[in-house]
Write a protein that holds these residues in place. Structure first.
Motif, PDB file in Angstrom:
ATOM      1  N   GLN A 150      14.746  55.412  -8.597  1.00 14.55           N
ATOM      2  CA  GLN A 150      13.652  56.154  -7.950  1.00 14.55           C
ATOM      3  C   GLN A 150      12.798  55.127  -7.221  1.00 14.55           C
ATOM      4  OE1 GLN A 150      11.463  58.228 -11.145  1.00 14.55           O
ATOM      5  NE2 GLN A 150      13.255  57.707 -12.343  1.00 14.55           N
ATOM      6  N   VAL A 151      12.682  55.288  -5.922  1.00 18.07           N
ATOM      7  CA  VAL A 151      12.007  54.260  -5.128  1.00 18.07           C
ATOM      8  C   VAL A 151      10.894  54.902  -4.312  1.00 18.07           C
ATOM      9  CG1 VAL A 151      12.350  52.435  -3.432  1.00 18.07           C
ATOM     10  CG2 VAL A 151      14.205  53.030  -4.974  1.00 18.07           C
ATOM     11  N   SER A 152       9.696  54.312  -4.382  1.00 13.89           N
ATOM     12  CA  SER A 152       8.557  54.822  -3.598  1.00 13.89           C
ATOM     13  C   SER A 152       7.939  53.701  -2.798  1.00 13.89           C
ATOM     14  CB  SER A 152       7.446  55.340  -4.517  1.00 13.89           C
ATOM     15  OG  SER A 152       7.906  56.422  -5.251  1.00 13.89           O
ATOM     16  N   LEU A 153       7.698  53.958  -1.548  1.00  8.78           N
ATOM     17  CA  LEU A 153       6.941  53.017  -0.728  1.00  8.78           C
ATOM     18  C   LEU A 153       5.931  53.843   0.063  1.00  8.78           C
ATOM     19  CD1 LEU A 153       6.404  50.168   0.234  1.00  8.78           C
ATOM     20  CD2 LEU A 153       8.256  50.396   1.879  1.00  8.78           C
ATOM     21  N   GLY A 154       4.716  53.891  -0.473  1.00 10.04           N
ATOM     22  CA  GLY A 154       3.663  54.676   0.160  1.00 10.04           C
ATOM     23  C   GLY A 154       2.543  53.758   0.615  1.00 10.04           C
ATOM     24  N   VAL A 155       2.244  53.788   1.891  1.00 10.40           N
ATOM     25  CA  VAL A 155       1.158  52.975   2.450  1.00 10.40           C
ATOM     26  C   VAL A 155       0.248  53.906   3.244  1.00 10.40           C
ATOM     27  CG1 VAL A 155       2.527  50.862   2.530  1.00 10.40           C
ATOM     28  CG2 VAL A 155       2.510  52.367   4.503  1.00 10.40           C
ATOM     29  N   TYR A 156      -0.889  53.377   3.657  1.00 14.13           N
ATOM     30  CA  TYR A 156      -1.843  54.198   4.397  1.00 14.13           C
ATOM     31  C   TYR A 156      -2.155  53.535   5.733  1.00 14.13           C
ATOM     32  CZ  TYR A 156      -6.128  56.573   5.689  1.00 14.13           C
ATOM     33  OH  TYR A 156      -7.081  57.276   6.379  1.00 14.13           O
ATOM     34  N   TRP A 157      -1.891  54.247   6.800  1.00 15.66           N
ATOM     35  CA  TRP A 157      -2.250  53.754   8.134  1.00 15.66           C
ATOM     36  C   TRP A 157      -3.148  54.796   8.787  1.00 15.66           C
ATOM     37  CZ3 TRP A 157      -1.313  48.928   8.211  1.00 15.66           C
ATOM     38  CH2 TRP A 157      -0.116  48.370   7.775  1.00 15.66           C
ATOM     39  N   PRO A 158      -4.387  54.442   9.094  1.00 12.74           N
ATOM     40  CA  PRO A 158      -5.292  55.419   9.709  1.00 12.74           C
ATOM     41  C   PRO A 158      -4.998  55.647  11.181  1.00 12.74           C
ATOM     42  CG  PRO A 158      -6.405  53.307   9.405  1.00 12.74           C
ATOM     43  CD  PRO A 158      -5.035  53.149   8.824  1.00 12.74           C
ATOM     44  N   ASP A 159      -4.090  54.845  11.745  1.00  9.48           N
ATOM     45  CA  ASP A 159      -3.692  55.027  13.145  1.00  9.48           C
ATOM     46  C   ASP A 159      -2.427  54.189  13.370  1.00  9.48           C
ATOM     47  OD1 ASP A 159      -3.597  55.770  15.778  1.00  9.48           O
ATOM     48  OD2 ASP A 159      -5.670  55.205  16.229  1.00  9.48           O
ATOM     49  N   ALA A 160      -1.805  54.362  14.541  1.00 11.88           N
ATOM     50  CA  ALA A 160      -0.629  53.561  14.874  1.00 11.88           C
ATOM     51  C   ALA A 160      -1.013  52.080  14.864  1.00 11.88           C
ATOM     52  CB  ALA A 160      -0.098  53.963  16.243  1.00 11.88           C
ATOM     53  N   GLN A 161      -0.181  51.248  14.283  1.00 12.05           N
ATOM     54  CA  GLN A 161      -0.476  49.822  14.186  1.00 12.05           C
ATOM     55  C   GLN A 161       0.077  49.037  15.377  1.00 12.05           C
ATOM     56  OE1 GLN A 161      -2.551  48.628  11.479  1.00 12.05           O
ATOM     57  NE2 GLN A 161      -2.786  50.836  11.742  1.00 12.05           N
ATOM     58  N   ALA A 162       0.884  49.667  16.181  1.00  9.48           N
ATOM     59  CA  ALA A 162       1.375  49.067  17.432  1.00  9.48           C
ATOM     60  C   ALA A 162       1.560  50.240  18.398  1.00  9.48           C
ATOM     61  CB  ALA A 162       2.691  48.338  17.195  1.00  9.48           C
ATOM     62  N   PRO A 163       1.362  50.019  19.708  1.00 10.11           N
ATOM     63  CA  PRO A 163       1.417  51.146  20.657  1.00 10.11           C
ATOM     64  C   PRO A 163       2.720  51.939  20.579  1.00 10.11           C
ATOM     65  CG  PRO A 163       0.813  49.077  21.767  1.00 10.11           C
ATOM     66  CD  PRO A 163       1.083  48.740  20.345  1.00 10.11           C
ATOM     67  N   TRP A 164       3.839  51.245  20.357  1.00  6.84           N
ATOM     68  CA  TRP A 164       5.134  51.933  20.368  1.00  6.84           C
ATOM     69  C   TRP A 164       5.321  52.840  19.146  1.00  6.84           C
ATOM     70  CZ3 TRP A 164       8.369  50.262  16.365  1.00  6.84           C
ATOM     71  CH2 TRP A 164       8.055  49.035  15.785  1.00  6.84           C
ATOM     72  N   TRP A 165       4.500  52.694  18.121  1.00 11.97           N
ATOM     73  CA  TRP A 165       4.580  53.612  16.973  1.00 11.97           C
ATOM     74  C   TRP A 165       4.274  55.051  17.399  1.00 11.97           C
ATOM     75  CZ3 TRP A 165       2.313  52.050  11.575  1.00 11.97           C
ATOM     76  CH2 TRP A 165       2.899  50.855  11.141  1.00 11.97           C
ATOM     77  N   ARG A 166       3.537  55.211  18.513  1.00 11.25           N
ATOM     78  CA  ARG A 166       3.135  56.563  18.932  1.00 11.25           C
ATOM     79  C   ARG A 166       4.302  57.368  19.469  1.00 11.25           C
ATOM     80  NH1 ARG A 166      -2.255  56.416  18.718  1.00 11.25           N
ATOM     81  NH2 ARG A 166      -3.251  54.403  19.074  1.00 11.25           N
ATOM     82  N   LYS A 224      28.425  59.868 -10.734  1.00  8.86           N
ATOM     83  CA  LYS A 224      27.239  60.614 -11.188  1.00  8.86           C
ATOM     84  C   LYS A 224      25.959  59.817 -11.085  1.00  8.86           C
ATOM     85  CE  LYS A 224      29.944  63.138 -14.618  1.00  8.86           C
ATOM     86  NZ  LYS A 224      30.107  63.349 -16.043  1.00  8.86           N
ATOM     87  N   ARG A 225      25.861  58.946 -10.098  1.00  6.66           N
ATOM     88  CA  ARG A 225      24.620  58.173  -9.927  1.00  6.66           C
ATOM     89  C   ARG A 225      23.767  58.802  -8.821  1.00  6.66           C
ATOM     90  NH1 ARG A 225      26.709  53.174  -7.898  1.00  6.66           N
ATOM     91  NH2 ARG A 225      28.326  54.590  -7.221  1.00  6.66           N
ATOM     92  N   LEU A 226      22.445  58.734  -9.016  1.00  7.46           N
ATOM     93  CA  LEU A 226      21.507  59.373  -8.083  1.00  7.46           C
ATOM     94  C   LEU A 226      20.416  58.397  -7.662  1.00  7.46           C
ATOM     95  CD1 LEU A 226      20.916  62.735  -9.997  1.00  7.46           C
ATOM     96  CD2 LEU A 226      22.363  62.396  -7.966  1.00  7.46           C
ATOM     97  N   ALA A 227      19.896  58.620  -6.448  1.00  4.14           N
ATOM     98  CA  ALA A 227      18.724  57.864  -6.004  1.00  4.14           C
ATOM     99  C   ALA A 227      17.760  58.815  -5.305  1.00  4.14           C
ATOM    100  CB  ALA A 227      19.125  56.746  -5.046  1.00  4.14           C
ATOM    101  N   SER A 228      16.460  58.622  -5.566  1.00  7.22           N
ATOM    102  CA  SER A 228      15.454  59.369  -4.809  1.00  7.22           C
ATOM    103  C   SER A 228      14.529  58.371  -4.128  1.00  7.22           C
ATOM    104  CB  SER A 228      14.651  60.290  -5.725  1.00  7.22           C
ATOM    105  OG  SER A 228      13.829  59.525  -6.580  1.00  7.22           O
ATOM    106  N   VAL A 229      14.076  58.744  -2.949  1.00  5.78           N
ATOM    107  CA  VAL A 229      13.236  57.841  -2.158  1.00  5.78           C
ATOM    108  C   VAL A 229      12.055  58.624  -1.608  1.00  5.78           C
ATOM    109  CG1 VAL A 229      13.131  56.504  -0.020  1.00  5.78           C
ATOM    110  CG2 VAL A 229      15.142  56.307  -1.494  1.00  5.78           C
ATOM    111  N   HIS A 230      10.856  58.075  -1.782  1.00  2.00           N
ATOM    112  CA  HIS A 230       9.675  58.670  -1.159  1.00  2.00           C
ATOM    113  C   HIS A 230       9.055  57.631  -0.227  1.00  2.00           C
ATOM    114  CE1 HIS A 230       5.156  59.624  -1.340  1.00  2.00           C
ATOM    115  NE2 HIS A 230       5.707  60.388  -0.427  1.00  2.00           N
ATOM    116  N   LEU A 231       8.787  58.056   1.007  1.00  2.00           N
ATOM    117  CA  LEU A 231       8.128  57.188   1.989  1.00  2.00           C
ATOM    118  C   LEU A 231       6.878  57.892   2.492  1.00  2.00           C
ATOM    119  CD1 LEU A 231      11.201  56.246   4.209  1.00  2.00           C
ATOM    120  CD2 LEU A 231      10.098  54.778   2.512  1.00  2.00           C
TER     121      LEU A 231
END
Ligand SMILES: NC(=O)c1ccc[n+]([C@@H]2O[C@H](COP(=O)([O-])OP(=O)(O)OC[C@H]3O[C@@H](n4cnc5c(N)ncnc54)[C@H](O)[C@@H]3O)[C@@H](O)[C@H]2O)c1
Length: 344
Positions: A150-166, A224-231
């Motif tokens: 079970q893998v989680s990578l949660g971050v907080y960006w209040p806006d695009a961090q580079a112009p191309w992210w838009r 029978k192996r499983l993975a879950s991912v949250h981004l």
């Protein structure tokens, strides 16, 4: 080639600092020859700060230099494939930032060109070079068969961090392309083989970009192996957590730097690992060292083009699943009876 390879760092934005510091702080491994950015002020600033001999505003100029033997590509995602192919054709070894490309097809074209031009093509999956992750890679069999991840990578960006992210086409979507490679590369590393089925859902919660900023995926593996991912790009405080259920117990990795197994601390965060990865992080020094070993034809822990293609294939399936709302079945490419026996 002189004793140590000459390097050009292409793209002098956010992530470049860690690559530039990795090159310039290890003069026994390489020499920083050139910095390149279409914004020449960024290229010049980087050259001054990290001691490059020359700054350019075009990739062509750097590739024309005979003292540049390898390039580190830190460009927006959609430019990885064309510039890596151009560099390989110019005879330069390539370390390309993640995601390797926009699609597995592009990744394959990059690998084929590199092979034909006899240059190294490695993918900068920096998190492989954290001590806790390296430890897990080398000692995983001690924990018994892996049952789930079970893998989680949660971050907080209040806006695009580079112009191309838009723009979704430049960012190849958004959170799945930017942070998906980190977590899915980890899942690929621990599972060893590739998923048989991929389910994925993604949504956009903010208007200041066009791609998805919240995603969940579920991957089914043979045996029978499983993975879950949250981004997430909406999560505060930040969460970077990996929980691995093994036959012999549970491993928890926090921030890629601390590994606990059944409550026992196995790998503690090093004092040198407390820097943010965008800020001249130590892991990038290790990553660059591995790249120079690959160039020298020595055993190394670089993430190879073949591993990169496998990851892009999984990412393609995630994109397809989240766009179609349907489960995507992957033809078994890596799985065979022998490799299954080898899965710890
Ligand atoms: N490993 C990590 O943890 C990590 C972290 C951040 C970013 N990244 C990856 O690194 C890459 C760059 O991301 P970033 O956040 O540094 O972006 P950025 O926008 O800050 O930097 C990119 C730079 O490339 C320059 N550029 C754009 N087009 C160019 C061209 N044709 N020729 C020369 N220069 C050009 C831009 O002017 C900019 O300075 C992305 O692929 C991203 O996914 C990886």
């Amino acid at each position: 080639m002189s004793l140590v390879p000459g390097i050009a760092v292409i793209g002098c934005g956010r992530i470049s600092r860690s690559h530039l510091a990795a090159v310039s702080s290890q003069p026994e491994l390489a020499t920083l020859i050139a910095t390149v950015d279409s914004d020449i002020r960024l290229a010049r600033d980087a050259a001054t700060r990290y001691g490059a001999q020359v700054a350019f505003d075009s990739v062509d100029e750097a590739l024309a230099r005979s003292d540049v033997h390898a390039v580190v590509i830190c460009l927006p995602n959609h430019l990885h494939a064309p510039v890596a192919i151009q560099a390989a054709r110019a005879g330069k070894h390539v370390l390309v930032e993640k995601p390797m490309a926009d699609t597995a097809e592009d990744a394959r074209a990059m690998a084929e060109t590199a092979r034909a031009c006899q240059v190294v093509l490695a993918v900068a999956q920096c998190r492989r070079h954290f001590r806790a992750i390296r430890y897990l890679a080398e000692h995983q069999s001690q924990f018994g068969k892996l049952i789930s991840a079970q893998v989680s990578l949660g971050v907080y960006w209040p806006d695009a961090q580079a112009p191309w992210w838009r723009e979704a086409d430049k960012a190849s979507g958004l959170v799945v392309a930017l942070n998906g490679p980190h977590v899915l590369d980890f899942v690929q590393m621990v599972m060893r083989d590739d998923p048989l089925r991929v389910h994925a859902e993604a949504v956009r919660c903010n208007d200041f970009w066009a791609g998805e900023d919240e995603a969940m995926m579920l991957l089914a593996y043979s045996g029978k192996r499983l993975a879950s991912v949250h981004l997430s790009f909406n999560q505060r405080p930040v969460e970077n957590r990996k929980v691995l259920v093994f036959e012999r117990g549970t491993a928890v990795i926090e921030n890629d730097t601390q590994l606990v197994f059944n409550g026992d601390l196995i790998v503690a965060q090093g004092d040198d690992e407390k820097r943010h990865y965008l800020d001249e992080a130590i892991e990038f020094q290790r990553q660059f060292r591995e790249f120079t070993l690959a160039i020298a034809g020595q055993p190394n822990h670089s993430v190879s083009a073949d591993e990169g293609i496998r990851l892009m294939r999984t990412l393609d399936a995630v994109h397809q699943a989240m766009r179609s709302g349907r489960t995507v079945e992957l033809p078994a490419v890596v799985q065979d009876a022998e490799s299954l026996d080898a899965v710890p």
